[in-house]
Design an enzyme around this catalytic site. Sequence first.
Site, PDB file in Angstrom:
ATOM      1  CD  GLU A 169      -3.205   0.853   2.059  1.00 35.62           C
ATOM      2  OE1 GLU A 169      -3.864  -0.207   2.095  1.00 35.62           O
ATOM      3  OE2 GLU A 169      -3.398   1.801   2.806  1.00 35.62           O
ATOM      4  CG  ASN A 203      -7.710   2.097   2.230  1.00 39.18           C
ATOM      5  OD1 ASN A 203      -7.990   0.962   2.610  1.00 39.18           O
ATOM      6  ND2 ASN A 203      -6.475   2.554   2.210  1.00 39.18           N
ATOM      7  NE  ARG A 223      -3.790  -4.002  -0.147  1.00 37.77           N
ATOM      8  CZ  ARG A 223      -3.484  -5.174   0.375  1.00 37.77           C
ATOM      9  NH1 ARG A 223      -2.283  -5.662   0.201  1.00 37.77           N
ATOM     10  NH2 ARG A 223      -4.376  -5.858   1.058  1.00 37.77           N
ATOM     11  CG  HIS A 253     -12.445   1.370   3.843  1.00 40.12           C
ATOM     12  ND1 HIS A 253     -13.119   1.156   2.661  1.00 40.12           N
ATOM     13  CD2 HIS A 253     -12.293   0.135   4.411  1.00 40.12           C
ATOM     14  CE1 HIS A 253     -13.353  -0.145   2.517  1.00 40.12           C
ATOM     15  NE2 HIS A 253     -12.866  -0.780   3.562  1.00 40.12           N
TER      16      HIS A 253
HETATM   17  N1  GLY Z   1      -9.339  -3.922   2.201  1.00 35.98           N
HETATM   18  C1  GLY Z   1      -8.413  -3.093   1.533  1.00 35.98           C
HETATM   19  C2  GLY Z   1      -7.134  -3.773   1.200  1.00 35.98           C
HETATM   20  O1  GLY Z   1      -7.003  -4.981   1.330  1.00 35.98           O
HETATM   21  O2  GLY Z   1      -6.211  -3.107   0.787  1.00 35.98           O
END
Ligand code: GLY
Length: 352
Positions: free
Chosen positions: A230, A238, A234, A241
Amino acid sequence: MQTIHVRTVPEYSVTIAPGLLGCCGQALREIMSPCRMAVVTDGAVAPLYLETVRESLESAGFAVSPYIFPAGEGSKNLTTLANILEFLAERRLTRTDCVIALGGGVTGDMAGFAAAVYLRGIRYVQLPTTLLAAVDSSVGGKTAIDLAAGKNLAGAFLQPAAVLCDTDCLATLPKDVFADGAAEAIKTGVLCDESLFALFESGALAAEPAEVIARCVGYKAGVVERDEKEQGERKLLNLGHTVGHAIEKCSGYAVPHGHAVAAGLAVIARAAEALGWAEEPIAGRIAACLAQNGLPTGTDFPPEALAEAASADKKRAGGDITLVVPRRIGLCELKTIPVPELLNVIRAGWEG
Ligand code: GLY
């Protein structure tokens, strides 16, 4: 049967098919030798599936030790993690043994985290039993527990050795729990694919869950392969979120994750439209799709409380926070703003 390969280190497969819990032992013998297996599950899932899984694993030569914790996000904390770690040590699991996460997102996150830190890391396998775990949390190697300051604030990246998604489990899910997973699936449609989103508008999720899971997992696998830790792309996963986690926290985790993400998605979509970040009207279409799938499109928690709760989110970096903003259905972008501006964004999209 659908199989999706996730080309991370290590590589693994996500298998989606009916009846997989009853033959999980056989499936896992194809990738590992007989070993000890700690099956971590919760008090709601154990009566439904633990014996099926135990029988299958034992008949394939694995030695099974079940660990059952009380169901619910309230268990996803340091105390349960410590109890699981002590259990793994008492049962003398070694680095050639394996943890099995049997259940939904809470179980997968917590069992995965225990596997990531026990002996500095042992293998684990995800057996998702909810739609939310199937479309999102069982894939990608994010493991975590919650801290008092917020959701998922302690965790590790550890990819599972395999994900076996038994679609028969979805048939018995309570309506609300199914809707929880629909939120993450709809999120994926908004992120990457208008035709996937249109499936949710046409009610195809309940009719063809395996197809939807495979498409969501296929998209996520690609993102995770390109950005496992991330650092960039990635972060898009989110979507919804920032406000979603804030709603969960404000509610003392009484609002389930998917319901909170749905409300968060509706808020950021309205904000994107109101602030001129979206290329076209999207908020009405997203809210209608969420409502059609039994999900909320607003929250009673006031913007000030949400902004305060979100300021502890891990998407914060120094004085800035990165939001995922929908531009149109199928295309989102990252937008980094100073934390004090978050309140205005939430106000722009808030609806009670
Ligand atoms: N749920 C978000 C991720 O796995 O990056």
